[in-house]
Design an enzyme around this catalytic site. Structure first.
Site, PDB file in Angstrom:
ATOM      1  N   SER A 108      -6.160   0.081  31.261  1.00  0.00           N
ATOM      2  CA  SER A 108      -6.330   1.486  31.667  1.00  0.00           C
ATOM      3  C   SER A 108      -5.492   2.314  30.636  1.00  0.00           C
ATOM      4  O   SER A 108      -4.327   2.012  30.215  1.00  0.00           O
ATOM      5  CB  SER A 108      -6.173   1.970  32.930  1.00  0.00           C
ATOM      6  OG  SER A 108      -6.192   3.404  33.133  1.00  0.00           O
ATOM      7  N   SER A 109      -5.953   3.418  30.117  1.00  0.00           N
ATOM      8  CA  SER A 109      -5.329   4.372  29.471  1.00  0.00           C
ATOM      9  C   SER A 109      -3.980   5.014  30.086  1.00  0.00           C
ATOM     10  O   SER A 109      -2.867   5.467  29.593  1.00  0.00           O
ATOM     11  CB  SER A 109      -6.043   5.451  28.682  1.00  0.00           C
ATOM     12  OG  SER A 109      -6.583   6.246  29.961  1.00  0.00           O
ATOM     13  N   CYS A 110      -3.889   4.612  31.439  1.00  0.00           N
ATOM     14  CA  CYS A 110      -3.055   5.265  32.331  1.00  0.00           C
ATOM     15  C   CYS A 110      -1.643   4.646  31.951  1.00  0.00           C
ATOM     16  O   CYS A 110      -0.632   4.872  32.553  1.00  0.00           O
ATOM     17  CB  CYS A 110      -3.018   5.025  33.719  1.00  0.00           C
ATOM     18  SG  CYS A 110      -4.602   5.927  34.221  1.00  0.00           S
ATOM     19  N   TYR A 137       0.048   2.308  39.684  1.00  0.00           N
ATOM     20  CA  TYR A 137      -1.271   1.746  39.109  1.00  0.00           C
ATOM     21  C   TYR A 137      -1.143   1.167  37.982  1.00  0.00           C
ATOM     22  O   TYR A 137      -1.318   0.234  37.229  1.00  0.00           O
ATOM     23  CB  TYR A 137      -2.603   2.673  39.297  1.00  0.00           C
ATOM     24  CG  TYR A 137      -3.875   2.268  38.522  1.00  0.00           C
ATOM     25  CD1 TYR A 137      -4.538   1.301  39.204  1.00  0.00           C
ATOM     26  CD2 TYR A 137      -4.145   2.886  37.347  1.00  0.00           C
ATOM     27  CE1 TYR A 137      -5.806   1.061  38.438  1.00  0.00           C
ATOM     28  CE2 TYR A 137      -5.352   2.591  36.757  1.00  0.00           C
ATOM     29  CZ  TYR A 137      -6.182   1.507  37.166  1.00  0.00           C
ATOM     30  OH  TYR A 137      -7.198   1.167  36.560  1.00  0.00           O
ATOM     31  N   LYS A 141      -0.994  -2.312  36.119  1.00  0.00           N
ATOM     32  CA  LYS A 141      -1.630  -2.822  34.632  1.00  0.00           C
ATOM     33  C   LYS A 141      -1.078  -3.131  33.707  1.00  0.00           C
ATOM     34  O   LYS A 141      -1.485  -4.109  33.062  1.00  0.00           O
ATOM     35  CB  LYS A 141      -2.755  -1.688  34.312  1.00  0.00           C
ATOM     36  CG  LYS A 141      -3.901  -1.437  35.390  1.00  0.00           C
ATOM     37  CD  LYS A 141      -5.015  -2.433  35.227  1.00  0.00           C
ATOM     38  CE  LYS A 141      -6.064  -2.094  36.211  1.00  0.00           C
ATOM     39  NZ  LYS A 141      -7.224  -3.036  35.966  1.00  0.00           N
ATOM     40  N   HIS A 180     -12.539   9.884  40.420  1.00  0.00           N
ATOM     41  CA  HIS A 180     -12.080  10.362  39.321  1.00  0.00           C
ATOM     42  C   HIS A 180     -12.651  11.826  38.934  1.00  0.00           C
ATOM     43  O   HIS A 180     -13.587  12.245  39.468  1.00  0.00           O
ATOM     44  CB  HIS A 180     -12.316   9.442  38.107  1.00  0.00           C
ATOM     45  CG  HIS A 180     -11.325   8.343  38.024  1.00  0.00           C
ATOM     46  ND1 HIS A 180     -11.899   7.116  38.351  1.00  0.00           N
ATOM     47  CD2 HIS A 180     -10.116   8.029  37.652  1.00  0.00           C
ATOM     48  CE1 HIS A 180     -10.915   6.365  38.241  1.00  0.00           C
ATOM     49  NE2 HIS A 180      -9.775   6.783  37.995  1.00  0.00           N
TER      50      HIS A 180
END
Length: 309
Positions: A108-110, A137, A141, A180
């Protein structure tokens, strides 16, 4: 991958997994392994190990995850870190033990630092502090990425990791408590339109900028990379184009046909100021997105009206 290769899509009922299944089927892949939660609990290490030992998939798309927006991440951080760590650990280890030829891990870009330079290059990983609202989160990841790297180094596996930007589309989660930003907006504007409400209240200032990728484009990119990419480095997947949350809200408002007013609740958090992925590596490999945001919103809204009451 060959058309008859045995392919396991973990999380095939979710937003990403279902899109990957659609893409594989469209391209003629016929031997797909698909298990519901009732049939295979990915949090159960023994069940996962038995499944891999018995079925011996050749390729794995690890799309299963616990996901959500700012509210869900803030409210249930323990669930986010535990479930995501457990799922990816079980699947990656069982893939190694059963001799999986190749695994694609969906990150994820998170994972990138909150204040990363823009656009965000793959090498910016672990160069700064994470966004507090989704830290649990993101760390889960990041652990999955490092697991894939570590297994490749120690065991000679071919496990690749991809980092998609914000996703939306068919089979999205439109629950206002844990969805989201984009699907939440679609639902809010739709319900306001149906009820005749004069205004819609949205979180934050509207100033943060985000990049949005239609999920079927992501699926196409994942199948492309599974067939074409064996590099050690992670790969960003996105459009290379971002919009402000205010611009997004106005686009969604137009798509839905809501005629009222937008009110911004600035007491609520904005999250990361900007998340805009550098997709140079992906473009250089030969892949670019096809669905522009306006078209993707129309498809998503049509699906929502038909499937979500």
């Amino acid at each position: 991958m060959k058309k008859d290769s045995k392919i396991f899509v973990a999380g095939h009922r979710g937003l990403v997994g279902s899109a990957i299944v659609r893409d594989l089927a469209k391209k003629g892949y016929k031997n797909l392994l698909l298990k519901t939660h009732k049939e295979l609990d990915l949090l159960d290490q023994n069940s996962v190990a038995k499944f891999f030992a018995a079925e011996k998939p050749e390729y794995v798309f690890l799309a299963a995850a616990k996901v959500g927006g700012i509210v869900a991440n803030n409210t249930y951080p323990a669930e986010f870190i535990y479930q995501n760590l457990t799922i990816e650990t079980n699947i990656i280890e069982s893939s190694r033990k059963s001799g999986v030829k190749k695994l694609l891990f969906l990150g994820s870009s998170c994972i990138y630092p909150r204040m990363a330079p823009q656009p965000i290059k793959e090498e910016y990983l672990l160069t700064g502090e994470l966004e507090p609202t989704n830290k649990a989160y993101a760390i889960a990841k990041i652990a999955g990425i490092v697991m894939c790297e570590s297994y490749n180094k120690q065991y000679g596996t071919n496990f690749i990791s991809v980092m998609p930007t914000n996703l939306y589309g068919i089979n999205d989660n439109f629950d206002l408590q844990n969805s989201h930003v984009l699907p939440a907006m679609l639902r809010k504007f739709h319900e306001a339109k149906i009820s005749g409400t004069k205004e819609v209240i949205l979180w934050g200032s509207g100033k943060p900028k985000r990049e949005f990728l239609y999920v079927d484009d992501l699926a196409d990119a994942c199948v492309f990379l599974m067939n074409k990419y064996d590099g050690k480095e992670i790969v960003n997947i996105g459009t290379g184009v971002d919009v402000s949350i205010k611009e997004l809200a106005e686009l969604v408002q137009k798509t839905v046909g809501f005629k009222g007013k937008i009110i911004w609740d600035k007491t609520k958090p904005d999250g990361t100021p900007r998340k805009w992925l550098d997709v140079t590596k992906l473009h250089d490999l030969g892949w670019k997105h096809k669905v522009v945001l306006e078209k993707g919103l129309k498809i998503s809204y049509s699906w929502f009206k038909e499937n979500c009451k």
